[in-house]
Design a protein around this motif. Structure first.
Motif, PDB file in Angstrom:
ATOM      1  N   ARG A   3       0.832  -1.209   0.000  1.00 13.69           N
ATOM      2  CA  ARG A   3       0.000   0.000   0.000  1.00 13.69           C
ATOM      3  C   ARG A   3       0.865   1.257   0.000  1.00 13.69           C
ATOM      4  O   ARG A   3       0.593   2.209  -0.746  1.00 13.69           O
ATOM      5  CB  ARG A   3      -0.943   0.009   1.209  1.00 13.69           C
ATOM      6  N   GLU A   4       1.905   1.279   0.831  1.00 11.34           N
ATOM      7  CA  GLU A   4       2.802   2.439   0.896  1.00 11.34           C
ATOM      8  C   GLU A   4       3.479   2.685  -0.447  1.00 11.34           C
ATOM      9  O   GLU A   4       3.574   3.832  -0.907  1.00 11.34           O
ATOM     10  CB  GLU A   4       3.862   2.237   1.977  1.00 11.34           C
ATOM     11  N   ARG A  21       0.952   4.146  -2.877  1.00  9.88           N
ATOM     12  CA  ARG A  21       0.709   5.571  -2.615  1.00  9.88           C
ATOM     13  C   ARG A  21       1.865   6.431  -3.137  1.00  9.88           C
ATOM     14  O   ARG A  21       1.647   7.490  -3.732  1.00  9.88           O
ATOM     15  CB  ARG A  21       0.498   5.806  -1.122  1.00  9.88           C
ATOM     16  N   ALA A  54      -7.471  12.154  -5.006  1.00 10.08           N
ATOM     17  CA  ALA A  54      -7.320  11.406  -3.751  1.00 10.08           C
ATOM     18  C   ALA A  54      -8.246  10.190  -3.695  1.00 10.08           C
ATOM     19  O   ALA A  54      -7.836   9.100  -3.279  1.00 10.08           O
ATOM     20  CB  ALA A  54      -7.564  12.329  -2.557  1.00 10.08           C
ATOM     21  N   GLU A  55      -9.493  10.346  -4.111  1.00 14.12           N
ATOM     22  CA  GLU A  55     -10.448   9.234  -4.080  1.00 14.12           C
ATOM     23  C   GLU A  55     -10.021   8.112  -5.015  1.00 14.12           C
ATOM     24  O   GLU A  55     -10.101   6.927  -4.678  1.00 14.12           O
ATOM     25  CB  GLU A  55     -11.846   9.725  -4.447  1.00 14.12           C
ATOM     26  N   ALA A  74      -6.934   7.501  -5.963  1.00 12.40           N
ATOM     27  CA  ALA A  74      -5.739   6.895  -5.374  1.00 12.40           C
ATOM     28  C   ALA A  74      -6.122   5.882  -4.309  1.00 12.40           C
ATOM     29  O   ALA A  74      -5.563   4.780  -4.259  1.00 12.40           O
ATOM     30  CB  ALA A  74      -4.824   7.971  -4.795  1.00 12.40           C
ATOM     31  N   GLU A  75      -7.073   6.221  -3.459  1.00 12.34           N
ATOM     32  CA  GLU A  75      -7.482   5.287  -2.401  1.00 12.34           C
ATOM     33  C   GLU A  75      -8.156   4.047  -2.978  1.00 12.34           C
ATOM     34  O   GLU A  75      -8.014   2.948  -2.437  1.00 12.34           O
ATOM     35  CB  GLU A  75      -8.365   5.984  -1.368  1.00 12.34           C
ATOM     36  N   THR A  76      -8.863   4.197  -4.094  1.00 15.45           N
ATOM     37  CA  THR A  76      -9.449   3.027  -4.753  1.00 15.45           C
ATOM     38  C   THR A  76      -8.358   2.112  -5.286  1.00 15.45           C
ATOM     39  O   THR A  76      -8.422   0.890  -5.114  1.00 15.45           O
ATOM     40  CB  THR A  76     -10.394   3.477  -5.889  1.00 15.45           C
ATOM     41  N   VAL A  89      -5.296   1.890  -4.152  1.00 11.97           N
ATOM     42  CA  VAL A  89      -4.647   1.305  -2.972  1.00 11.97           C
ATOM     43  C   VAL A  89      -5.484   0.153  -2.418  1.00 11.97           C
ATOM     44  O   VAL A  89      -4.946  -0.893  -2.036  1.00 11.97           O
ATOM     45  CB  VAL A  89      -4.376   2.377  -1.900  1.00 11.97           C
ATOM     46  N   LEU A  90      -6.791   0.304  -2.379  1.00  8.74           N
ATOM     47  CA  LEU A  90      -7.676  -0.760  -1.895  1.00  8.74           C
ATOM     48  C   LEU A  90      -7.566  -1.998  -2.780  1.00  8.74           C
ATOM     49  O   LEU A  90      -7.458  -3.125  -2.283  1.00  8.74           O
ATOM     50  CB  LEU A  90      -9.119  -0.259  -1.847  1.00  8.74           C
ATOM     51  N   SER A 133      -4.266  -3.685  -2.142  1.00  2.80           N
ATOM     52  CA  SER A 133      -4.320  -4.372  -0.860  1.00  2.80           C
ATOM     53  C   SER A 133      -5.025  -5.728  -0.974  1.00  2.80           C
ATOM     54  O   SER A 133      -4.543  -6.747  -0.471  1.00  2.80           O
ATOM     55  CB  SER A 133      -5.030  -3.487   0.164  1.00  2.80           C
TER      56      SER A 133
END
Length: 130
Positions: free
Chosen positions: A21-22, A25, A38-39, A41-43, A45-46, A49
């Motif tokens: 994850r790191e 990012r 940002a949204e 990017a988090e998708t 990352v999810l 993961s």
């Protein structure tokens, strides 16, 4: 096109997934044209993961993560040593043993693919809108 390859640790641990994850990012933060929201990017990352967790849990305990940025998409590819393709399964609502990941990945990604490798193992790929 920007690309990055990350070897994920060969142990089944939360630290391996956290490291993936790191690294994801950091990769996404380094993209400038166009920058990633940002949204989004988090998708990404999810999805990383989930794919890395599945590879470590079901793919033999080690995997490699490849990330690539295209003008309109982000490609996530996880390579592991198992020839077994991911499968949809009924989520375990009581015991907490999972069953949500592959369905969630298929919902979040534009498309997914599983490619068996000639040398053994497979690559599970997800392509997400940028």
């Amino acid at each position: 096109m920007d690309t990055m390859s990350v070897d994920v640790a060969t142990v089944r641990s939360a630290a391996s997934v956290a490291g993936a994850r790191e690294n994801t990012r950091a990769f996404l933060a380094g993209l400038v044209q166009p920058a990633i929201a940002a949204e989004t990017a988090e998708t990404v990352v999810l999805v990383v993961s989930e794919l890395v967790t599945n590879a470590l849990r079901h793919g033999g305990g080690s995997c490699t993560l490849d990330l690539a940025a295209h003008p309109d998409s982000i490609a996530v590819a996880v390579h592991d040593g198992s020839p077994q393709a991911p499968r949809m399964r009924a989520p375990d609502l009581n015991g907490g043993t999972g069953g949500f990941g592959w369905a969630m990945i298929n919902h979040l990604a534009r498309t997914t693919a599983v490619t068996r490798q000639k040398v053994g193992g497979k690559t599970v790929s997800a392509f997400l809108a940028r």
